[in-house]
Write an enzyme that holds these catalytic residues in place. Structure first.
Site, PDB file in Angstrom:
ATOM      1  N   LYS A  17      -3.672   3.571  -3.028  1.00  9.86           N
ATOM      2  CA  LYS A  17      -4.400   4.730  -3.580  1.00  9.86           C
ATOM      3  C   LYS A  17      -3.138   5.742  -3.679  1.00  9.86           C
ATOM      4  O   LYS A  17      -2.250   6.273  -2.833  1.00  9.86           O
ATOM      5  CB  LYS A  17      -5.471   5.244  -2.505  1.00  9.86           C
ATOM      6  CG  LYS A  17      -6.333   6.233  -3.409  1.00  9.86           C
ATOM      7  CD  LYS A  17      -7.393   6.860  -2.651  1.00  9.86           C
ATOM      8  CE  LYS A  17      -8.547   5.790  -2.242  1.00  9.86           C
ATOM      9  NZ  LYS A  17      -9.624   6.193  -1.414  1.00  9.86           N
TER      10      LYS A  17
ATOM     11  N   ASP B 271       0.778  -0.979  -0.081  1.00 12.10           N
ATOM     12  CA  ASP B 271       0.120   0.007  -0.036  1.00 12.10           C
ATOM     13  C   ASP B 271       0.891   1.146   0.044  1.00 12.10           C
ATOM     14  O   ASP B 271       1.955   1.199   0.171  1.00 12.10           O
ATOM     15  CB  ASP B 271      -0.759   0.145   1.170  1.00 12.10           C
ATOM     16  CG  ASP B 271      -2.010  -1.079   1.072  1.00 12.10           C
ATOM     17  OD1 ASP B 271      -2.407  -1.408  -0.113  1.00 12.10           O
ATOM     18  OD2 ASP B 271      -2.536  -1.321   2.121  1.00 12.10           O
TER      19      ASP B 271
ATOM     20  N   MET C 116      -8.310   8.273   9.308  1.00 13.97           N
ATOM     21  CA  MET C 116      -8.981   8.758   8.126  1.00 13.97           C
ATOM     22  C   MET C 116      -9.946   9.726   8.441  1.00 13.97           C
ATOM     23  O   MET C 116     -11.034   9.875   7.983  1.00 13.97           O
ATOM     24  CB  MET C 116      -9.654   7.665   7.371  1.00 13.97           C
ATOM     25  CG  MET C 116      -8.654   6.641   7.007  1.00 13.97           C
ATOM     26  SD  MET C 116      -8.997   4.993   6.398  1.00 13.97           S
ATOM     27  CE  MET C 116      -9.620   4.354   7.598  1.00 13.97           C
TER      28      MET C 116
HETATM   29  C1  LIG Z   1      -6.289   2.424   5.627  1.00 13.46           C
HETATM   30  S1  LIG Z   1      -6.025   2.918   7.236  1.00 13.46           S
HETATM   31  C2  LIG Z   1      -4.797   1.630   7.631  1.00 13.46           C
HETATM   32  C3  LIG Z   1      -4.328   1.830   9.127  1.00 13.46           C
HETATM   33  C4  LIG Z   1      -3.360   0.857   9.669  1.00 13.46           C
HETATM   34  N1  LIG Z   1      -3.704  -0.489   9.167  1.00 13.46           N
HETATM   35  C5  LIG Z   1      -3.005   1.128  11.000  1.00 13.46           C
HETATM   36  O1  LIG Z   1      -2.859   0.236  11.902  1.00 13.46           O
HETATM   37  O2  LIG Z   1      -2.462   2.146  11.318  1.00 13.46           O
HETATM   38  C6  LIG Z   1      -4.984   4.603   6.750  1.00 13.46           C
HETATM   39  C7  LIG Z   1      -5.240   5.434   7.730  1.00 13.46           C
HETATM   40  O3  LIG Z   1      -4.128   5.181   8.802  1.00 13.46           O
HETATM   41  C8  LIG Z   1      -3.689   6.202   9.543  1.00 13.46           C
HETATM   42  N2  LIG Z   1      -2.221   6.298   9.201  1.00 13.46           N
HETATM   43  C9  LIG Z   1      -1.506   5.097   8.910  1.00 13.46           C
HETATM   44  N3  LIG Z   1      -0.358   5.648   8.869  1.00 13.46           N
HETATM   45  C10 LIG Z   1      -0.216   6.686   9.438  1.00 13.46           C
HETATM   46  C11 LIG Z   1       0.929   7.671   9.807  1.00 13.46           C
HETATM   47  N4  LIG Z   1       2.180   7.462   9.651  1.00 13.46           N
HETATM   48  N5  LIG Z   1       0.649   8.910  10.197  1.00 13.46           N
HETATM   49  C12 LIG Z   1      -0.570   9.467  10.483  1.00 13.46           C
HETATM   50  N6  LIG Z   1      -1.680   8.494  10.327  1.00 13.46           N
HETATM   51  C13 LIG Z   1      -1.356   7.294   9.864  1.00 13.46           C
HETATM   52  C14 LIG Z   1      -4.301   7.691   8.635  1.00 13.46           C
HETATM   53  O4  LIG Z   1      -5.739   7.899   9.297  1.00 13.46           O
HETATM   54  C15 LIG Z   1      -4.718   6.888   7.259  1.00 13.46           C
HETATM   55  O5  LIG Z   1      -5.763   7.721   6.263  1.00 13.46           O
END
Ligand SMILES: C[S@@+](CC[C@H](N)C(=O)[O-])C[C@H]1O[C@@H](n2cnc3c(N)ncnc32)[C@H](O)[C@@H]1O
Length: 244
Positions: A57, A35, A172
């Site tokens: 995306k 991803d 998100m």
């Molecule tokens: C599809 S979700 C996946 C979440 C992921 N599985 C997790 O455990 O963090 C993607 C969202 O996770 C959050 N996210 C993931 N990595 C991030 C980061 N390094 N900093 C801030 N938000 C993050 C944001 O809200 C982003 O839009």
């Protein structure tokens, strides 16, 4: 010969937050399907000969449809490949893990799941916050601020999310937070509840904005930017607070 799929949580982005098992599976993979938030220096652990396939995306283009990603996984495995399916944070949190598992089960492909550090946990660490606090935050809740159409999900448990004794992390949620904040305050959450906006956690672009639920809502009404972000709110402890 049938291949094998390792679902690997890549953590929030800093390669030093990969687990040893994640690095091991990356080093042995024939193909890595990743991803967008699991790219960059994390992919340096893959072998040079491995196929690196971006399935997330990207700015300016649609993400591949979920069934296409599942199909790719099955096809690589059916060709006898060792596949790593790299997902940001922990694969089991807002990561559409279940859809891909179902496709593998239906195709008879064996798999394993390697947990990763969720971005919510990394955000709390970056902000010096303890997600639970003795006496004041006995409960933690992770919620998505975004449904399939991009709006605020209409089945959120607003009473639970307005609980001032819980620590809440919204994934998100930048675009929809002003709407959510209004609902929370209408349901009794104090407007001055501490809140943190944590963007691009654990990467060189990381920013932390500490304010209140109202202050964050005002800021996000004006500007959301394009960095991945989490919103934490509740009785947040940080390194400046006294222990209780
Ligand atoms: C599809 S979700 C996946 C979440 C992921 N599985 C997790 O455990 O963090 C993607 C969202 O996770 C959050 N996210 C993931 N990595 C991030 C980061 N390094 N900093 C801030 N938000 C993050 C944001 O809200 C982003 O839009």
């Amino acid at each position: 010969m049938t291949g094998f799929v390792s679902f690997v949580g890549s953590g929030p982005g800093d390669p030093e937050l990969l687990t040893l098992k994640a690095v091991d599976r990356l080093r042995r993979a024939d193909a890595v399907l990743f991803d967008d938030l699991s790219s960059g220096p994390i992919l340096d652990y893959a072998r040079e000969e491995a196929d690196l396939v971006g399935v997330g995306k990207r700015a300016g283009r649609m993400s591949p449809r979920q069934h296409h990603v599942s199909r790719l996984l099955v096809d690589y495995a059916a060709a006898g490949q060792r596949v790593v399916r790299l997902k940001s944070g922990d694969s089991g949190l807002f990561g559409r893990l279940e859809e891909e598992i179902i496709a593998l089960r239906e195709a008879g492909v064996a798999y394993e799941i390697i947990p990763g550090i969720p971005s919510a946990v990394a955000a709390a660490a970056a902000a010096g916050i303890s997600l639970t606090r003795r006496m004041t935050a006995r409960r933690v809740q992770f919620v998505t601020g975004h449904d399939v159409s991009g709006g605020l999900p209409d089945d959120l448990d607003i009473a639970a999310l307005s609980d001032p004794r819980a620590c809440t992390v919204v994934f998100m949620g930048k675009r929809t937070f002003p709407k959510l904040a209004a609902l929370l305050i209408d349901n009794g959450l104090p407007p001055d509840t501490p809140a943190v906006l944590a963007e691009s956690v654990s990467t060189p672009e990381q920013t932390l904005f500490r304010n209140t639920v109202t202050g964050l809502s005002e800021r996000l009404s004006a500007e959301i930017g394009d960095k991945p972000a989490l919103i934490l709110y509740g009785p947040l402890a940080n390194e400046e607070s006294s222990n209780d």
